[in-house]
Design a protein around this motif. Structure first.
Motif, PDB file in Angstrom:
ATOM      1  N   ILE A  51       0.852  -1.193   0.000  1.00 23.95           N
ATOM      2  CA  ILE A  51       0.000   0.000   0.000  1.00 23.95           C
ATOM      3  C   ILE A  51       0.888   1.245   0.000  1.00 23.95           C
ATOM      4  O   ILE A  51       1.512   1.587   1.006  1.00 23.95           O
ATOM      5  CB  ILE A  51      -0.954   0.020   1.207  1.00 23.95           C
ATOM      6  CG1 ILE A  51      -1.820  -1.245   1.237  1.00 23.95           C
ATOM      7  CG2 ILE A  51      -1.850   1.265   1.163  1.00 23.95           C
ATOM      8  CD1 ILE A  51      -2.674  -1.455   0.018  1.00 23.95           C
ATOM      9  N   ARG A  53       1.071   5.375  -2.128  1.00 27.78           N
ATOM     10  CA  ARG A  53       0.328   6.308  -2.987  1.00 27.78           C
ATOM     11  C   ARG A  53       0.467   5.913  -4.449  1.00 27.78           C
ATOM     12  O   ARG A  53      -0.521   5.884  -5.194  1.00 27.78           O
ATOM     13  CB  ARG A  53       0.851   7.733  -2.765  1.00 27.78           C
ATOM     14  CG  ARG A  53       0.091   8.809  -3.547  1.00 27.78           C
ATOM     15  CD  ARG A  53       0.772  10.170  -3.326  1.00 27.78           C
ATOM     16  NE  ARG A  53       0.017  11.250  -3.943  1.00 27.78           N
ATOM     17  CZ  ARG A  53       0.077  11.585  -5.235  1.00 27.78           C
ATOM     18  NH1 ARG A  53       0.859  10.883  -6.056  1.00 27.78           N
ATOM     19  NH2 ARG A  53      -0.630  12.602  -5.695  1.00 27.78           N
ATOM     20  N   TYR A  70      -9.353   0.378   2.810  1.00 25.32           N
ATOM     21  CA  TYR A  70      -8.072   1.051   3.000  1.00 25.32           C
ATOM     22  C   TYR A  70      -7.504   1.555   1.675  1.00 25.32           C
ATOM     23  O   TYR A  70      -6.668   2.469   1.665  1.00 25.32           O
ATOM     24  CB  TYR A  70      -7.070   0.135   3.710  1.00 25.32           C
ATOM     25  CG  TYR A  70      -6.891  -1.218   3.057  1.00 25.32           C
ATOM     26  CD1 TYR A  70      -5.947  -1.425   2.061  1.00 25.32           C
ATOM     27  CD2 TYR A  70      -7.684  -2.298   3.444  1.00 25.32           C
ATOM     28  CE1 TYR A  70      -5.796  -2.666   1.460  1.00 25.32           C
ATOM     29  CE2 TYR A  70      -7.542  -3.547   2.863  1.00 25.32           C
ATOM     30  CZ  TYR A  70      -6.591  -3.726   1.866  1.00 25.32           C
ATOM     31  OH  TYR A  70      -6.446  -4.958   1.271  1.00 25.32           O
ATOM     32  N   GLU A  71      -7.953   1.003   0.565  1.00 29.14           N
ATOM     33  CA  GLU A  71      -7.541   1.479  -0.750  1.00 29.14           C
ATOM     34  C   GLU A  71      -8.449   2.615  -1.227  1.00 29.14           C
ATOM     35  O   GLU A  71      -7.985   3.660  -1.681  1.00 29.14           O
ATOM     36  CB  GLU A  71      -7.577   0.324  -1.747  1.00 29.14           C
ATOM     37  CG  GLU A  71      -6.598  -0.793  -1.388  1.00 29.14           C
ATOM     38  CD  GLU A  71      -6.836  -2.062  -2.175  1.00 29.14           C
ATOM     39  OE1 GLU A  71      -5.860  -2.575  -2.743  1.00 29.14           O
ATOM     40  OE2 GLU A  71      -7.983  -2.548  -2.206  1.00 29.14           O
ATOM     41  N   SER A  74      -8.145   5.726   0.991  1.00 32.86           N
ATOM     42  CA  SER A  74      -6.813   6.334   0.853  1.00 32.86           C
ATOM     43  C   SER A  74      -6.719   7.152  -0.429  1.00 32.86           C
ATOM     44  O   SER A  74      -6.182   8.267  -0.432  1.00 32.86           O
ATOM     45  CB  SER A  74      -5.727   5.260   0.874  1.00 32.86           C
ATOM     46  OG  SER A  74      -5.604   4.692   2.159  1.00 32.86           O
ATOM     47  N   TYR A  77      -8.699  10.234   0.017  1.00 31.31           N
ATOM     48  CA  TYR A  77      -7.958  11.113   0.925  1.00 31.31           C
ATOM     49  C   TYR A  77      -6.931  11.941   0.150  1.00 31.31           C
ATOM     50  O   TYR A  77      -6.850  13.167   0.302  1.00 31.31           O
ATOM     51  CB  TYR A  77      -7.287  10.256   1.997  1.00 31.31           C
ATOM     52  CG  TYR A  77      -6.108  10.883   2.703  1.00 31.31           C
ATOM     53  CD1 TYR A  77      -6.288  11.845   3.693  1.00 31.31           C
ATOM     54  CD2 TYR A  77      -4.801  10.495   2.387  1.00 31.31           C
ATOM     55  CE1 TYR A  77      -5.202  12.412   4.347  1.00 31.31           C
ATOM     56  CE2 TYR A  77      -3.718  11.053   3.034  1.00 31.31           C
ATOM     57  CZ  TYR A  77      -3.914  12.009   4.009  1.00 31.31           C
ATOM     58  OH  TYR A  77      -2.844  12.568   4.653  1.00 31.31           O
ATOM     59  N   LEU A  89      -6.793  10.313   7.857  1.00 36.19           N
ATOM     60  CA  LEU A  89      -7.357   8.969   7.856  1.00 36.19           C
ATOM     61  C   LEU A  89      -7.442   8.455   9.286  1.00 36.19           C
ATOM     62  O   LEU A  89      -6.666   8.851  10.162  1.00 36.19           O
ATOM     63  CB  LEU A  89      -6.484   8.030   7.011  1.00 36.19           C
ATOM     64  CG  LEU A  89      -6.482   8.360   5.517  1.00 36.19           C
ATOM     65  CD1 LEU A  89      -5.214   7.842   4.844  1.00 36.19           C
ATOM     66  CD2 LEU A  89      -7.716   7.767   4.837  1.00 36.19           C
ATOM     67  N   VAL A 110     -10.925   1.511   7.431  1.00 33.12           N
ATOM     68  CA  VAL A 110     -10.280   2.815   7.278  1.00 33.12           C
ATOM     69  C   VAL A 110     -11.305   3.811   6.796  1.00 33.12           C
ATOM     70  O   VAL A 110     -12.075   3.529   5.864  1.00 33.12           O
ATOM     71  CB  VAL A 110      -9.109   2.731   6.277  1.00 33.12           C
ATOM     72  CG1 VAL A 110      -8.565   4.122   5.964  1.00 33.12           C
ATOM     73  CG2 VAL A 110      -8.004   1.845   6.825  1.00 33.12           C
ATOM     74  N   VAL A 190      -0.104   6.105   4.503  1.00 34.88           N
ATOM     75  CA  VAL A 190      -0.938   4.959   4.130  1.00 34.88           C
ATOM     76  C   VAL A 190      -0.192   3.635   4.223  1.00 34.88           C
ATOM     77  O   VAL A 190      -0.823   2.571   4.181  1.00 34.88           O
ATOM     78  CB  VAL A 190      -1.536   5.120   2.714  1.00 34.88           C
ATOM     79  CG1 VAL A 190      -2.454   6.326   2.660  1.00 34.88           C
ATOM     80  CG2 VAL A 190      -0.454   5.201   1.648  1.00 34.88           C
ATOM     81  N   PHE A 193      -1.355   0.857   6.450  1.00 34.41           N
ATOM     82  CA  PHE A 193      -2.455  -0.035   6.079  1.00 34.41           C
ATOM     83  C   PHE A 193      -1.976  -1.362   5.493  1.00 34.41           C
ATOM     84  O   PHE A 193      -2.792  -2.246   5.223  1.00 34.41           O
ATOM     85  CB  PHE A 193      -3.411   0.670   5.120  1.00 34.41           C
ATOM     86  CG  PHE A 193      -3.969   1.954   5.684  1.00 34.41           C
ATOM     87  CD1 PHE A 193      -4.159   2.103   7.053  1.00 34.41           C
ATOM     88  CD2 PHE A 193      -4.280   3.020   4.857  1.00 34.41           C
ATOM     89  CE1 PHE A 193      -4.665   3.287   7.589  1.00 34.41           C
ATOM     90  CE2 PHE A 193      -4.781   4.206   5.382  1.00 34.41           C
ATOM     91  CZ  PHE A 193      -4.969   4.332   6.752  1.00 34.41           C
TER      92      PHE A 193
END
Length: 258
Positions: A51, A53, A70-71, A74, A77, A89, A110, A190, A193
């Motif tokens: 995980i 960016r 969580y994906e 994110s 976000y 987050l 998340v 991130v 995660f």
């Protein structure tokens, strides 16, 4: 405009020159929920990546796949950050309606917390078909969207300091808990995660490591596909079809473009 900003707008069908404000966030959330499915297909295929960016951008905005909470939250976000919003987050724990208890796999949900004019709101595009589709204030007021009614209540528990409650349109007659979350432990990196991804992929009680699941909102409801059933909600009417592998592949292409 960054690559992520440009590609996110393209994925959800939003013009590059449109300024996003707090007042128009609901439109962004609706478009996102209809365009990017909640899915575990990479996990079932054992094709998950670290995980980051860059990896999230590639998976969700270049390859146009879906993802888990969580994906999805994110990438939203990062998009909100780039459009001038004050966001962070946070982790939560999902409540199991069937057994009236919180999931044994811990804080693997998340979500996003957004601050606007001194007030805090919950924003979530990674909770399957249970999406508020609008920012939900942390002060208890009910928010109504095309998907139902939502509110956040302050609590004092081992699971967090707030809970998201919902009454989904056509489905719920009483308020029910979605998840608890902790607003005091905010996350900006991130890579944290990866631990969640490991737990969801390996824990025996995880609901997402056993069979494929793909779901997204539609203009009139939502669709959910597994390898054995296809469920469609359309204007409050539900149809459920038992399917085989061939039909699964057909529906995956027809409804999710895969």
């Amino acid at each position: 405009m960054s690559e992520l900003n440009t590609l996110f707008r393209k994925r959800i069908g939003m013009p590059e020159d449109e300024t996003i404000t707090f007042a128009t966030l609901g439109n962004v959330l609706e478009k996102t929920a209809k365009a990017i499915p909640f899915e575990n297909l990479c996990m079932i295929a054992n094709e998950t990546n670290e995980i980051t960016r860059e990896n999230l951008l590639n998976k969700l905005l270049v390859k146009n796949e879906g993802g888990l909470c969580y994906e999805l939250n994110s990438i939203l976000y990062f998009f909100l950050l780039e459009n001038g919003f004050q966001v962070a987050l946070a982790r939560g724990i999902v409540y199991k309606q069937a057994t009236q208890e919180y999931q044994s796999i811990g804080r693997t949900h998340v979500t996003i917390l957004l601050t606007h004019e001194g007030r805090k709101y919950l924003v979530d595009t990674g909770f399957g078909g249970n999406l508020p589709l609008k920012p939900v204030p942390l002060t208890g007021e009910t928010v109504t969207s095309s998907n139902g009614e939502f509110r956040v209540k302050e609590v004092n528990s081992d699971h967090g300091d707030y809970v998201l409650e919902m009454k989904l349109k056509y489905k719920d007659t009483e308020w029910r808990i979605g998840y608890a979350f902790d607003s005091t432990k905010l996350i900006s990196d991130v890579t944290e995660f990866n631990e969640i991804q490991t737990v969801i992929g390996e824990h025996p009680d995880s609901p997402f490591n056993k069979s494929p699941l793909v779901t997204r909102l539609t203009e009139s409801g939502n669709v959910t596909l597994t390898n054995s059933t296809f469920t469609k909600w359309e204007n409050g009417v539900v149809t459920k079809e038992g399917i085989d592998e061939v039909r699964y592949r057909e529906l995956l292409r027809e409804w999710f473009g895969k």
